[in-house]
Design an enzyme around this catalytic site. Structure first.
Site, PDB file in Angstrom:
ATOM      1  N   ALA A 110      23.544  35.747  47.810  1.00  0.00           N
ATOM      2  CA  ALA A 110      22.417  35.448  46.922  1.00  0.00           C
ATOM      3  C   ALA A 110      22.589  34.128  46.188  1.00  0.00           C
ATOM      4  O   ALA A 110      21.802  33.791  45.314  1.00  0.00           O
ATOM      5  CB  ALA A 110      22.250  36.592  45.900  1.00  0.00           C
ATOM      6  N   SER A 115      31.872  34.817  46.349  1.00  0.00           N
ATOM      7  CA  SER A 115      33.156  34.374  46.894  1.00  0.00           C
ATOM      8  C   SER A 115      34.067  33.849  45.778  1.00  0.00           C
ATOM      9  O   SER A 115      35.269  34.142  45.756  1.00  0.00           O
ATOM     10  CB  SER A 115      32.953  33.306  47.969  1.00  0.00           C
ATOM     11  OG  SER A 115      32.251  32.190  47.459  1.00  0.00           O
ATOM     12  N   ASP A 159      31.892  26.510  41.232  1.00  0.00           N
ATOM     13  CA  ASP A 159      31.809  27.965  41.224  1.00  0.00           C
ATOM     14  C   ASP A 159      33.070  28.597  40.655  1.00  0.00           C
ATOM     15  O   ASP A 159      33.009  29.490  39.808  1.00  0.00           O
ATOM     16  CB  ASP A 159      31.565  28.487  42.639  1.00  0.00           C
ATOM     17  CG  ASP A 159      30.230  28.042  43.206  1.00  0.00           C
ATOM     18  OD1 ASP A 159      29.423  27.475  42.450  1.00  0.00           O
ATOM     19  OD2 ASP A 159      30.002  28.259  44.411  1.00  0.00           O
ATOM     20  N   TYR A 211      25.669  22.886  55.099  1.00  0.00           N
ATOM     21  CA  TYR A 211      26.293  22.428  53.849  1.00  0.00           C
ATOM     22  C   TYR A 211      27.208  21.240  54.142  1.00  0.00           C
ATOM     23  O   TYR A 211      27.177  20.211  53.455  1.00  0.00           O
ATOM     24  CB  TYR A 211      27.076  23.597  53.241  1.00  0.00           C
ATOM     25  CG  TYR A 211      27.635  23.387  51.856  1.00  0.00           C
ATOM     26  CD1 TYR A 211      27.098  24.060  50.768  1.00  0.00           C
ATOM     27  CD2 TYR A 211      28.722  22.554  51.630  1.00  0.00           C
ATOM     28  CE1 TYR A 211      27.625  23.899  49.487  1.00  0.00           C
ATOM     29  CE2 TYR A 211      29.255  22.380  50.362  1.00  0.00           C
ATOM     30  CZ  TYR A 211      28.711  23.058  49.299  1.00  0.00           C
ATOM     31  OH  TYR A 211      29.237  22.902  48.045  1.00  0.00           O
TER      32      TYR A 211
END
Length: 370
Positions: A110, A115, A159, A211
């Site tokens: 999502a 991760s 992240d 990516y």
């Protein structure tokens, strides 16, 4: 292992308010932690075995020998925690075996960094149990290396840093070049506002090649302009820089990165001035740039943004790597139910799977629970 192991740790998923694809260009980002977490129950082992289990993943326990861990593993979810153990050991830290059981409420696929959550909770637990003494930012760096080298996904540092370092009630302003950070108050409820997350339920994978193509294009743009990274291209000199680029695709990627860094600075200025509603149009600008210049949006994400704005939202944009995942919508609290209903009805009319809609609340970063 007992039901509680030697301890229990949690690390959150993250939502990025603004600053997309800037992190691997040494730029600026502004994520905050979600209340959704991956929880790990962990005990050390003295036989050199890493035993991984999960309530949420199919299949039984996976057992690996820590001495045998190396990039290019079998694939699947266990590569993420195994990669962290490999990265810790490869950096010279004395980490042995462990029993680790995971449970997660972070939606996978999502764009909310499931991760990073499993990587960071693994690193934090092993840091504590093996008394490594690592700072949060250093753990984030090692988790990024695990994902880049062991898993093979060329993600930036945002992240993992968000999961490790965010604090409740704040967005994290992070300079991804030197990892300097500042906690910026982000209390939407006090201003009568909500930030909705719309999970389109369209799955994406950062390691699927697209990516990597964007990252390579950004690196080509930096090389053509003679800078270390696109972060070094001043916003005021953007048009001059674009005029020096011959490849139209590279030109578009450069335009997005430079304008997106500027948008992060504008959002911070608005928040620190108490002008929270003013960030709405900046979010929408960001979506247009991701859609048109970076080309990482998709039909479902565009439908969320267009529908939410038509229903009265103050701003909306896709969040995360793109090619699916989630969008965020800034709205007055009073208008939130109507905006959410409008998006759900638009998906039904388009014969799309119903999206998952929830309110994002800036929450605490990784921590030990017991």
């Amino acid at each position: 292992m007992s039901s509680t192991g030697e301890g229990v740790w949690a690390a959150p998923g993250r939502l990025n308010l603004i600053g997309e694809h800037t992190d691997y260009n040494d730029g600026f980002v502004m994520p905050f932690a979600l209340p959704h977490t991956t929880v790990a129950t962990v005990s050390r082992r003295d036989d050199g075995v890493l035993r991984l289990t999960s309530t949420d993943m199919d299949g039984g326990p996976v057992e690996l020998r820590v001495d045998d861990l190396a990039p290019g593993g079998p694939g699947g979810w266990t590569d993420y925690p195994a990669g962290v153990v490999w990265a810790l050991r490869d950096a010279g830290h004395r980490v042995g075996g462990a029993d680790i059981h995971y449970e997660s409420t972070v939606p996978t696929g999502a764009g909310l960094s499931s991760s990073a959550a499993i990587e960071v909770v693994t690193a934090l637990a092993l840091n504590d149990l093996y008394e490594l003494g690592l700072e949060r930012w250093r753990m984030a760096r090692l988790c990024q290396r695990a994902e880049n080298v062991y898993v093979g996904a060329p993600t930036g540092i945002m992240d993992q840093t968000a999961s490790a370092c965010c604090t409740e009630g704040h967005a994290l302003y992070l300079d991804t070049r030197d990892l300097s950070q500042r906690q910026v108050p982000f209390d939407l409820a006090a201003h009568g506002l909500e930030l909705l997350v719309v999970d389109t339920r369209v799955k994406h994978a950062h390691s699927d090649g697209e990516y990597g193509k964007r990252r390579a294009g950004c690196e080509a743009g930096a090389a053509a302009l003679g800078v270390t990274a696109l972060r070094d291209v001043p916003y005021d000199s953007l048009e001059e820089a674009l005029g020096r680029l011959e490849d139209p695709e590279v030109r578009s990627l450069v335009r997005h990165i430079v304008t997106e860094n500027h948008r992060v600075e504008r959002v911070i200025a608005h928040l620190e001035a108490g002008e929270v509603r003013a960030i709405g149009p900046v979010l929408t600008e960001g979506h247009a740039s991701l859609r048109d210049d970076f080309r990482v949006s998709c039909r479902e994400l565009d439908l969320v943004v267009d529908t939410a704005l038509s229903a009265g939202a103050l701003g909306a944009r896709m969040t995360g790597g793109g090619f699916g995942g989630s969008a965020i919508v800034l709205t007055e609290t009073s208008a939130s139910p109507l905006v959410a209903k409008s998006v759900e009805e638009a998906f039904a009319a388009a014969s799309l799977e119903q999206p998952r809609v929830f309110t994002a609340v800036p929450s605490a970063g990784a921590r030990r629970l017991s």
